[in-house]
Write a protein that holds these residues in place. Structure first.
Motif, PDB file in Angstrom:
ATOM      1  N   LEU A   1     -47.839  98.077   6.346  1.00 24.38           N
ATOM      2  CA  LEU A   1     -48.900  99.073   6.222  1.00 24.38           C
ATOM      3  C   LEU A   1     -48.252 100.390   5.821  1.00 24.38           C
ATOM      4  O   LEU A   1     -47.333 100.874   6.491  1.00 24.38           O
ATOM      5  CB  LEU A   1     -49.620  99.227   7.566  1.00 24.38           C
ATOM      6  CG  LEU A   1     -50.944  99.997   7.565  1.00 24.38           C
ATOM      7  CD1 LEU A   1     -52.014  99.216   6.814  1.00 24.38           C
ATOM      8  CD2 LEU A   1     -51.392 100.269   8.996  1.00 24.38           C
TER       9      LEU A   1
ATOM     10  N   SER B   1     -52.617 101.597   3.353  1.00 28.45           N
ATOM     11  CA  SER B   1     -52.919 100.415   2.557  1.00 28.45           C
ATOM     12  C   SER B   1     -51.978  99.307   2.989  1.00 28.45           C
ATOM     13  O   SER B   1     -50.876  99.567   3.468  1.00 28.45           O
ATOM     14  CB  SER B   1     -52.713 100.693   1.064  1.00 28.45           C
ATOM     15  OG  SER B   1     -53.577 101.708   0.611  1.00 28.45           O
ATOM     16  N   ARG B   2     -52.438  98.085   2.795  1.00 29.03           N
ATOM     17  CA  ARG B   2     -51.562  96.949   3.084  1.00 29.03           C
ATOM     18  C   ARG B   2     -50.843  96.557   1.802  1.00 29.03           C
ATOM     19  O   ARG B   2     -51.452  96.455   0.734  1.00 29.03           O
ATOM     20  CB  ARG B   2     -52.379  95.770   3.607  1.00 29.03           C
ATOM     21  CG  ARG B   2     -51.517  94.630   4.161  1.00 29.03           C
ATOM     22  CD  ARG B   2     -51.448  93.448   3.244  1.00 29.03           C
ATOM     23  NE  ARG B   2     -52.721  92.764   3.131  1.00 29.03           N
ATOM     24  CZ  ARG B   2     -52.888  91.644   2.450  1.00 29.03           C
ATOM     25  NH1 ARG B   2     -51.861  91.098   1.814  1.00 29.03           N
ATOM     26  NH2 ARG B   2     -54.083  91.088   2.335  1.00 29.03           N
TER      27      ARG B   2
ATOM     28  N   PRO C   1     -56.641  97.853   3.994  1.00 32.73           N
ATOM     29  CA  PRO C   1     -56.011  97.321   5.198  1.00 32.73           C
ATOM     30  C   PRO C   1     -56.936  96.475   6.058  1.00 32.73           C
ATOM     31  O   PRO C   1     -56.454  95.718   6.921  1.00 32.73           O
ATOM     32  CB  PRO C   1     -55.581  98.592   5.948  1.00 32.73           C
ATOM     33  CG  PRO C   1     -56.556  99.630   5.494  1.00 32.73           C
ATOM     34  CD  PRO C   1     -56.848  99.306   4.065  1.00 32.73           C
TER      35      PRO C   1
ATOM     36  N   GLY D   1     -53.671  92.240   6.763  1.00 32.34           N
ATOM     37  CA  GLY D   1     -54.148  93.607   6.909  1.00 32.34           C
ATOM     38  C   GLY D   1     -54.744  93.852   8.283  1.00 32.34           C
ATOM     39  O   GLY D   1     -54.505  94.901   8.898  1.00 32.34           O
TER      40      GLY D   1
ATOM     41  N   LEU E   1     -53.496  96.614  10.887  1.00 31.79           N
ATOM     42  CA  LEU E   1     -54.434  97.659  11.284  1.00 31.79           C
ATOM     43  C   LEU E   1     -54.728  97.614  12.771  1.00 31.79           C
ATOM     44  O   LEU E   1     -54.843  98.665  13.418  1.00 31.79           O
ATOM     45  CB  LEU E   1     -55.731  97.516  10.484  1.00 31.79           C
ATOM     46  CG  LEU E   1     -56.772  98.624  10.665  1.00 31.79           C
ATOM     47  CD1 LEU E   1     -56.184  99.979  10.303  1.00 31.79           C
ATOM     48  CD2 LEU E   1     -58.020  98.321   9.832  1.00 31.79           C
TER      49      LEU E   1
END
Length: 256
Positions: free
Chosen positions: A116, A121-122, A147, A153, A157
């Protein structure tokens, strides 16, 4: 013959001395950066005299340093150089490859490594592809992805700081409660599953990877064509994926 505290009076063997020196070094931590001789002796179970001799030897090699104006000690400057050398070899890209290859061989499916970023963002930073003709292949390595989409993701997260989670939820009006509940389940279960959520025809299971601080630094996933697996098959894979993640976490310095 033994000393009053039960330690052997004869000079300890080389291995025993190393064990004792390591015990002294590991008594230090972020929560306890400065420690006195008496406290070190209590922590290690050694006599004060033995502790003092070992501390003096470690200090002479720069492994410990006496705090100015105090009789207490802190970790020494020589450890900085050693830590940098260790950091180079404990990086994700160096440590993950053999673990990912093992997991690919165990599952015969594509394995991905994800992080991450600050956006957040992933990003998928590495893969070891399945050897099967029909397989998942990441064609967008390094590209930013939302994410909250996909198993990796959601794992990342779910374990992100609260302010990061809140920022993502704020961008998803109407879906924030559902996603918050899903992230809570991911934290409780220790894994996430995706059923063609981000890529049609692909299902995946992902688990967290932790670093030496205990923080989740990456997610490890197994992705499978949907024609070969569903929820039950993904859940059945979780012990194997967790085993790989635990191995990688240990390589990164995480201790259970």
């Amino acid at each position: 013959m033994t000393t009053g505290d039960g330690e052997a009076a004869e000079r300890p063997s080389g291995v025993q001395s190393i064990d004792r020196a390591v015990a002294i070094l590991t008594a230090f931590s972020r929560a306890r950066p400065v420690v006195g001789i008496s406290e070190l002796a209590k922590h290690t179970g050694l006599s004060r005299g033995t502790t003092h001799r070992l501390v003096s030897a470690l200090a002479s090699h720069g492994m410990l340093a006496q705090v100015p104006g105090s009789s207490a000690y802190s970790l020494g400057p020589r450890l900085l150089g050693l830590s940098e050398a260790a950091r180079d070899q404990l990086s994700l890209d160096v440590q993950a490859r053999p673990v990912m290859t093992w997991l690919r061989d165990q599952t015969d499916e594509t394995v991905g490594l994800h992080i991450l970023d600050a956006a957040p963002s992933r990003r998928t930073i590495a893969q070891v592809e399945s050897l099967q003709a029909l397989r998942r292949t990441y064609t967008d390595l390094g590209a930013a992805k939302p994410p909250h989409q996909g198993a990796p993701g959601k794992v990342l997260l779910a374990h992100a700081p609260a302010d990061v989670i809140d920022a993502v939820l704020a961008r998803l009006p109407g879906a924030d409660v559902r996603l918050a509940d899903e992230l809570a389940r991911v934290r409780a279960d220790g894994y996430a599953i995706s059923l063609e959520e981000r890529v049609r025809g692909v299902v995946a299971v992902a688990v967290p990877v932790r670093d030496h601080t205990g923080s989740v630094s990456a997610a490890l996933s197994v992705s499978i064509p949907a024609v070969r697996a569903g929820r039950d098959e993904l859940v059945a894979l979780t012990p194997t994926v967790r085993k790989a993640a635990a191995t990688l976490s240990a390589r990164l310095g995480h201790a259970d």
